[in-house]
Design an enzyme around this catalytic site. Structure first.
Site, short mmCIF file in Angstrom:
data_model
loop_
_atom_site.label_atom_id
_atom_site.label_comp_id
_atom_site.label_asym_id
_atom_site.label_seq_id
_atom_site.Cartn_x
_atom_site.Cartn_y
_atom_site.Cartn_z
N ASP A 109 1.05 -1.10 -0.14
CA ASP A 109 -0.01 0.07 -0.12
C ASP A 109 0.82 1.20 -0.01
O ASP A 109 1.45 1.55 1.07
CB ASP A 109 -1.11 -0.05 1.24
CG ASP A 109 -1.98 1.20 1.39
OD1 ASP A 109 -3.03 1.25 0.48
OD2 ASP A 109 -1.67 2.27 2.06
N TYR A 147 3.17 9.75 -0.64
CA TYR A 147 3.97 9.25 0.31
C TYR A 147 5.46 9.25 -0.15
O TYR A 147 6.68 9.10 0.34
CB TYR A 147 3.90 7.64 0.62
CG TYR A 147 2.81 7.29 1.27
CD1 TYR A 147 1.81 8.40 1.78
CD2 TYR A 147 2.44 6.04 1.22
CE1 TYR A 147 0.71 7.99 2.48
CE2 TYR A 147 1.19 5.52 2.00
CZ TYR A 147 0.20 6.69 2.60
OH TYR A 147 -0.72 6.22 3.10
N LYS A 204 -2.30 6.01 -4.49
CA LYS A 204 -3.43 6.84 -4.31
C LYS A 204 -3.32 8.31 -4.88
O LYS A 204 -2.35 8.78 -4.94
CB LYS A 204 -3.60 7.16 -2.62
CG LYS A 204 -3.92 6.05 -1.66
CD LYS A 204 -3.63 6.17 -0.11
CE LYS A 204 -3.59 5.06 0.53
NZ LYS A 204 -2.11 4.55 0.58
N HIS A 233 -7.28 9.77 -2.11
CA HIS A 233 -6.64 9.82 -0.93
C HIS A 233 -7.39 10.70 -0.06
O HIS A 233 -7.40 10.12 1.26
CB HIS A 233 -5.10 10.52 -0.99
CG HIS A 233 -4.11 9.96 0.02
ND1 HIS A 233 -2.94 10.09 -0.21
CD2 HIS A 233 -4.62 9.57 1.32
CE1 HIS A 233 -2.33 9.43 1.10
NE2 HIS A 233 -3.08 9.06 1.87
#
Length: 307
Positions: free
Chosen positions: A51, A56, A81, A112
């Site tokens: 994930d 990120y 996302k 997100h």
């Protein structure tokens, strides 16, 4: 190891491993770039669900780890996302994510956040003079979802879903949606059990993934959790994750340590009395995305988020 092979079925018919690896590293690009080795150890340990997210900064490390692992792509389930600053350029954004990861498709693509942030090519978290996130109020998540439906039709993603949405905002989204979300990812742990949201999603056929699933040290160190862990000869983390999967929830704990990665799939079946005891710890307490000094979470009020 047995839990790593257990899956749940999305409303698309696809299977998602119930235990995955969350790969948020930090906001430091240097730390993000260092993620490949620990993602690789997780794949080597048996994880098949990864994930990540554009924001990120770990899509490339995920792709590099997959390539280094030699594991066939079809054996993996990879989620990423759509970031809040790309909500008006979804097709472009998914292409960026695929390029980052060196993949041909994602198994799951999540919106997100329900809100949009002003697009700044160099800063995903632009701020107003008062320090608040600089929002873009000229669109809405219904329009963003319509773009995600087009990306789904293109085959670049196999399923689409949501993150950080409430019942209130899912209802608004469903008023115009042509495709039912396949997954909802939210903060979820014994201190934030989200019972109503889970029941709602079950009724709609939407699977739920828990992020921050152990509730960090605050929940892991709860005396009640510790007492149950001793009873089973397990760790607090294993007890909490076992509670989640017993509720039919996917979990994506993050760990860069190979021993803790392995600990995360040493799960067991809890007795009903212990499940009820853990249920009783719920206090609607957020650990991850908490209101700031303005009472907002990343620019939106709790009321607007439906939290």
């Amino acid at each position: 190891m047995a839990w790593l092979s257990k899956t749940l079925e999305l409303n698309t018919g696809a299977s998602v491993p119930i235990v995955g690896l969350g790969v948020f590293a930090s906001r430091d690009p240097v730390e993000q770039a260092k993620a490949t080795p620990w993602i690789l150890t997780a794949l080597q340990a048996g994880y098949r669900h990864i994930d990540t997210a554009w924001i990120y900064g770990t899509e490339k490390p995920v792709g590099d780890a997959i390539k280094a692992s030699g594991i066939p792509r079809e054996e993996l389930f990879v989620t990423t996302k759509l970031p809040w600053n790309h909500t008006k350029r979804v097709e472009w954004s998914v292409e960026q994510s695929l390029k980052n990861a060196g993949l041909d498709y994602f198994d799951l693509y999540l919106m997100h956040w329900p809100h949009s942030v002003a697009f700044d090519e160099n800063e995903p978290r632009p701020r107003n003079p008062d320090g608040q996130l600089k929002l873009d109020e000229t669109g809405n998540f219904n329009e963003t979802w319509a773009q995600m439906e087009k990306v789904l039709a293109s085959g670049k993603v196999k399923a689409i879903g949501l993150s950080n949405f409430s019942i209130q905002n899912i209802e608004k989204l469903l008023s115009t949606a042509k495709v039912m979300p396949a997954m909802l990812q939210v903060e979820l742990h014994p201190y934030l059990a989200q019972n109503d949201l889970l029941a709602y999603c079950k009724e709609k056929g939407i699977l739920v993934t828990a992020y921050a699933p152990t509730g960090y040290a605050t929940v892991r160190d709860d005396p009640t959790v510790g007492e149950i862990a001793r009873k089973y000869g397990a760790t607090p983390t294993q007890i909490i994750l076992s509670w989640h999967v017993g509720r039919g929830t996917v979990v994506v704990p993050k760990s860069a340590n190979v021993d803790r990665q392995k600990e995360n799939f040493g799960l067991l079946t809890l007795k009903e009395e212990d499940v009820k005891t853990i249920d009783s710890l719920d206090r609607n307490q957020r650990m991850c995305n908490k209101p700031d000094e303005f009472g907002n979470v990343w620019g939106w009020s709790m009321e607007r988020l439906g939290w």
